[in-house]
Motif scaffolding. Structure first.
Motif, short mmCIF file in Angstrom:
data_model
loop_
_atom_site.label_atom_id
_atom_site.label_comp_id
_atom_site.label_asym_id
_atom_site.label_seq_id
_atom_site.Cartn_x
_atom_site.Cartn_y
_atom_site.Cartn_z
N UNK A 151 19.36 -2.44 -10.52
CA UNK A 151 19.81 -1.94 -9.21
C UNK A 151 20.62 -0.65 -9.35
N UNK A 152 20.90 -0.26 -10.59
CA UNK A 152 21.80 0.85 -10.80
C UNK A 152 21.15 2.15 -11.24
N UNK A 153 21.92 3.21 -11.06
CA UNK A 153 21.58 4.53 -11.56
C UNK A 153 22.69 4.92 -12.53
N UNK A 154 22.30 5.36 -13.72
CA UNK A 154 23.27 5.64 -14.77
C UNK A 154 23.04 7.05 -15.30
N UNK A 155 23.95 7.95 -14.93
CA UNK A 155 23.83 9.33 -15.38
C UNK A 155 24.65 9.52 -16.65
N UNK A 156 23.99 10.06 -17.67
CA UNK A 156 24.62 10.30 -18.96
C UNK A 156 24.79 11.79 -19.26
N UNK A 157 24.28 12.65 -18.41
CA UNK A 157 24.33 14.08 -18.67
C UNK A 157 25.78 14.56 -18.76
N UNK A 158 26.07 15.24 -19.86
CA UNK A 158 27.39 15.84 -20.06
C UNK A 158 27.29 17.27 -19.53
N UNK A 159 27.74 17.46 -18.29
CA UNK A 159 27.59 18.75 -17.63
C UNK A 159 28.44 19.84 -18.29
N UNK A 160 29.50 19.46 -18.94
CA UNK A 160 30.30 20.45 -19.69
C UNK A 160 29.50 20.98 -20.88
N UNK A 161 28.74 20.11 -21.54
CA UNK A 161 27.88 20.57 -22.64
C UNK A 161 26.81 21.52 -22.13
N UNK A 162 26.27 21.21 -20.96
CA UNK A 162 25.27 22.10 -20.35
C UNK A 162 25.89 23.48 -20.11
N UNK A 163 27.11 23.51 -19.59
CA UNK A 163 27.81 24.78 -19.35
C UNK A 163 28.06 25.52 -20.67
N UNK A 164 28.46 24.81 -21.69
CA UNK A 164 28.73 25.44 -22.99
C UNK A 164 27.45 26.03 -23.59
N UNK A 165 26.34 25.30 -23.49
CA UNK A 165 25.05 25.80 -23.95
C UNK A 165 24.69 27.08 -23.20
N UNK A 166 24.90 27.07 -21.90
CA UNK A 166 24.57 28.22 -21.07
C UNK A 166 25.45 29.42 -21.42
N UNK A 167 26.73 29.18 -21.66
CA UNK A 167 27.63 30.28 -22.06
C UNK A 167 27.18 30.87 -23.40
N UNK A 168 26.73 30.01 -24.29
CA UNK A 168 26.23 30.47 -25.60
C UNK A 168 24.99 31.34 -25.40
N UNK A 169 24.08 30.90 -24.53
CA UNK A 169 22.88 31.69 -24.24
C UNK A 169 23.26 33.03 -23.60
N UNK A 170 24.17 32.98 -22.65
CA UNK A 170 24.59 34.20 -21.95
C UNK A 170 25.15 35.22 -22.95
N UNK A 171 25.99 34.74 -23.85
CA UNK A 171 26.57 35.63 -24.86
C UNK A 171 25.48 36.22 -25.77
#
Length: 181
Positions: A156-176
């Motif tokens: 019956x549940x939805x379980x989100x495991x995405x670490x959105x801070x990691x996504x932001x860090x990856x994106x900052x690394x790409x941007x740089x």
């Protein structure tokens, strides 16, 4: 201005959400186009549009990336190498600390081995288990897999495991990285 293509293959939509987050950060500095791998009509489209960079996001279902993604990589490896493309995988296994890095995630390692392509930047993010969204067989197969691996089994549940801070860090690394080139 440099242009970036963010393309994805998604099963239940989480990979697209991650791509949208990446786009929202990068579009402050670059021209960014977001599209499903399914919408890329021909292999030369990467060249035709003259993208400076390519970011590919891909989900896992039952241990495999989608066949369309694998064909896309095979057909465009030379272009992806020339554009220093980045790749990330989204899978439930990455919810585990010991499997949430590219060098420890079995699906990322399997992808690199199977495609023969080592992207310039690689990462892996945990996805979401959304039982109410699944059809009967998927719901029970995923529940069984979660039971075996110590994950959530409440259908019956939805379980989100995405670490959105990691996504932001990856994106900052790409941007740089993109800004330096």
């Amino acid at each position: 201005m440099k242009t970036i293509l963010i393309t994805y293959s998604t099963t239940d939509g989480q990979t697209k959400l991650i791509c949208e987050k990446i786009k929202s950060i990068l579009e402050k500095t670059f021209v960014v186009e977001l599209q499903s791998i399914r919408s890329i009509k021909k292999n030369s489209e990467l060249l035709d549009k003259n993208f400076s960079y390519v970011i590919i996001g891909a989900s896992i279902r039952y241990g495999n990336h989608q066949p369309k993604l694998m064909r896309f990589i095979k057909d465009n490896t030379d272009v992806l190498v020339s554009k220093n493309a980045a790749f990330f995988s989204v899978n439930a296994v990455a919810r585990k600390t010991e499997k949430n890095r590219p060098n420890t995630n079995p699906y990322v390692q399997k992808f690199i081995k199977k495609t023969g392509w080592t992207p310039k930047e690689v990462d892996v993010f945990a996805g979401v288990i959304d039982y109410p969204k699944y059809h009967f067989i998927d719901k029970h197969m995923i529940k069984f897999i979660m039971w075996i691996t110590g994950g959530p089994t409440d259908t019956n549940g939805t379980f989100e495991f995405t670490d959105w801070e990691r996504v932001k860090e990856f994106t900052k690394k790409l941007k740089a990285s993109f800004s330096k080139e």
